[in-house]
Write an enzyme that holds these catalytic residues in place. Structure first.
Site, PDB file in Angstrom:
ATOM      1  CG  ASP A  16      -1.998   1.018   1.194  1.00 24.55           C
ATOM      2  OD1 ASP A  16      -2.304   1.517   0.094  1.00 24.55           O
ATOM      3  OD2 ASP A  16      -2.536   1.341   2.272  1.00 24.55           O
ATOM      4  N   GLY A  19       0.522   5.548  -4.360  1.00 27.63           N
ATOM      5  CA  GLY A  19      -0.021   6.849  -4.762  1.00 27.63           C
ATOM      6  C   GLY A  19       0.491   7.970  -3.859  1.00 27.63           C
ATOM      7  CG  HIS A  33       1.032   2.247  -9.396  1.00 31.57           C
ATOM      8  ND1 HIS A  33       0.655   1.839  -8.142  1.00 31.57           N
ATOM      9  CD2 HIS A  33      -0.011   2.990  -9.873  1.00 31.57           C
ATOM     10  CE1 HIS A  33      -0.564   2.308  -7.875  1.00 31.57           C
ATOM     11  NE2 HIS A  33      -0.978   3.011  -8.910  1.00 31.57           N
ATOM     12  CG  LEU A 127       9.349 -17.944  -2.924  1.00 34.45           C
ATOM     13  CD1 LEU A 127      10.117 -16.995  -2.002  1.00 34.45           C
ATOM     14  CD2 LEU A 127       8.714 -17.102  -4.027  1.00 34.45           C
ATOM     15  NE  ARG A 184      -3.167  -1.585   4.232  1.00 35.74           N
ATOM     16  CZ  ARG A 184      -4.373  -1.561   3.722  1.00 35.74           C
ATOM     17  NH1 ARG A 184      -5.241  -2.480   4.063  1.00 35.74           N
ATOM     18  NH2 ARG A 184      -4.734  -0.608   2.876  1.00 35.74           N
ATOM     19  CB  SER A 192      -7.900  -3.890   2.076  1.00 38.56           C
ATOM     20  OG  SER A 192      -7.720  -2.697   2.788  1.00 38.56           O
TER      21      SER A 192
HETATM   22  C1  FPP Z   1      -1.334   0.294  -3.591  1.00 42.57           C
HETATM   23  O1  FPP Z   1      -0.970   1.644  -3.687  1.00 42.57           O
HETATM   24  C2  FPP Z   1      -0.772  -0.500  -4.661  1.00 42.57           C
HETATM   25  C3  FPP Z   1      -1.483  -1.040  -5.706  1.00 42.57           C
HETATM   26  C4  FPP Z   1      -2.917  -0.830  -5.892  1.00 42.57           C
HETATM   27  C5  FPP Z   1      -0.866  -1.857  -6.750  1.00 42.57           C
HETATM   28  C6  FPP Z   1       0.392  -2.574  -6.423  1.00 42.57           C
HETATM   29  C7  FPP Z   1       1.165  -2.677  -7.665  1.00 42.57           C
HETATM   30  C8  FPP Z   1       2.526  -2.647  -7.757  1.00 42.57           C
HETATM   31  C9  FPP Z   1       3.422  -2.608  -6.619  1.00 42.57           C
HETATM   32  C10 FPP Z   1       3.231  -2.623  -9.088  1.00 42.57           C
HETATM   33  C11 FPP Z   1       3.085  -3.775 -10.001  1.00 42.57           C
HETATM   34  C12 FPP Z   1       2.987  -5.106  -9.395  1.00 42.57           C
HETATM   35  C13 FPP Z   1       3.801  -6.155  -9.674  1.00 42.57           C
HETATM   36  C14 FPP Z   1       3.514  -7.477  -9.066  1.00 42.57           C
HETATM   37  C15 FPP Z   1       4.972  -6.026 -10.548  1.00 42.57           C
HETATM   38  P1  FPP Z   1      -2.110   2.735  -3.824  1.00 42.57           P
HETATM   39  O2  FPP Z   1      -2.176   3.124  -5.267  1.00 42.57           O
HETATM   40  O3  FPP Z   1      -3.386   2.218  -3.257  1.00 42.57           O
HETATM   41  O4  FPP Z   1      -1.535   3.889  -2.965  1.00 42.57           O
HETATM   42  P2  FPP Z   1      -2.346   5.004  -2.161  1.00 42.57           P
HETATM   43  O5  FPP Z   1      -3.170   4.294  -1.142  1.00 42.57           O
HETATM   44  O6  FPP Z   1      -1.251   5.828  -1.560  1.00 42.57           O
HETATM   45  O7  FPP Z   1      -3.152   5.753  -3.172  1.00 42.57           O
END
Ligand code: FPP
Length: 236
Positions: A16, A19, A33, A127, A184, A192
């Site tokens: 998490d 963003g 991301h 793994l 987390r 969540s």
């Molecule tokens: C949460 O941050 C993250 C996600 C919704 C996506 C996770 C994806 C990646 C780490 C990149 C690609 C994945 C792989 C497996 C290569 P958020 O956008 O909810 O952040 P925020 O809560 O600060 O808005």
């Protein structure tokens, strides 16, 4: 391979804060991301080095489809790139890849990549990397209930046959031990809709850092925290 008993066999992570990481730096969310995908690589390496057997990453939730189309397609693009770049390496490292979630909702290209890598790595044993994609814990439980109900309706099982073991065998994680440690990032204390059934007895470690800042050493720290808790229980 002998796993150290204090090392969690299965680590599950809610990644998490991508963003917010980007926003704090005045960058577009997508940059969060992108750097978050680098954390995925580091955490995978660290898990292999530690001797962790299963690593489950919440990469895309069933709720994430509600994000703007540009963000959804950028996330799928990052995922495709990760799968394309890592296919050979996962194979070489003896890592098995599995996807859980409503994979049929993913774009065709992503689905094909996943199927190909799943087949290529199916017998690997170092793994197992479980990617939760278009995943929702409630949806998974509903699907398991539906499958048991149709077996009962067809007369293949009776209601009294249904116990926790049979139920778990209808989840997408069937055959995978429950997570010992749930991490987390970004300090939020919520589950969540992630692995609702499977985390019943998991130790939960909340890390304040945003996911793009969560690296090798942070995984080691989280495992240290897990070990400290285990030692305390052991001394009771
Ligand atoms: C949460 O941050 C993250 C996600 C919704 C996506 C996770 C994806 C990646 C780490 C990149 C690609 C994945 C792989 C497996 C290569 P958020 O956008 O909810 O952040 P925020 O809560 O600060 O808005």
């Amino acid at each position: 391979m002998v796993t150290h008993p204090e090392i969690p066999r299965h680590i599950a992570i809610i990644m998490d804060g991508n963003g917010r990481w980007a926003k704090e730096r005045g960058l577009p969310r997508l940059e969060g991301h992108r750097v978050g995908a680098e954390s995925v690589q580091e955490v995978l390496e660290a898990s292999i080095q530690l001797g962790v057997e299963y690593l489950t990453l919440y990469a895309f939730s069933s709720e994430n489809w509600r994000r703007p189309a540009t963000e959804v397609s950028a996330l799928m693009g990052l995922l495709n790139r990760f799968l394309e770049n890592k296919a050979k390496e996962l194979d070489r490292q003896n890592v098995r890849l599995i996807a859980i979630g409503q994979v049929d909702r993913l774009p065709e290209k992503t689905r094909v990549l996943i199927e190909r890598i799943e087949a290529r790595t199916a017998n690997h044993t170092t793994l197992t990397l479980v990617l939760a994609l278009s995943y929702g814990g409630r949806e998974e439980i509903v699907e398991a209930a539906r499958s048991l109900a149709s077996d009962a309706a067809a007369g293949n099982i009776s209601a009294s046959d249904i116990d926790a073991e049979l139920f778990a065998s209808r989840l997408q994680t069937s055959g995978i031990p429950d997570p010992d440690l749930l991490i987390r990032t970004s300090g939020e204390m919520r589950v969540s809709n992630f692995l609702l059934w499977q985390i019943s007895y998991a130790e939960i470690v909340i890390v304040k850092k945003y996911w793009p800042d969560f690296r090798h050493g942070d995984l080691l720290d989280s495992v240290e925290e897990y070990k400290r808790r285990h030692r305390r229980f052991g001394s009771l």
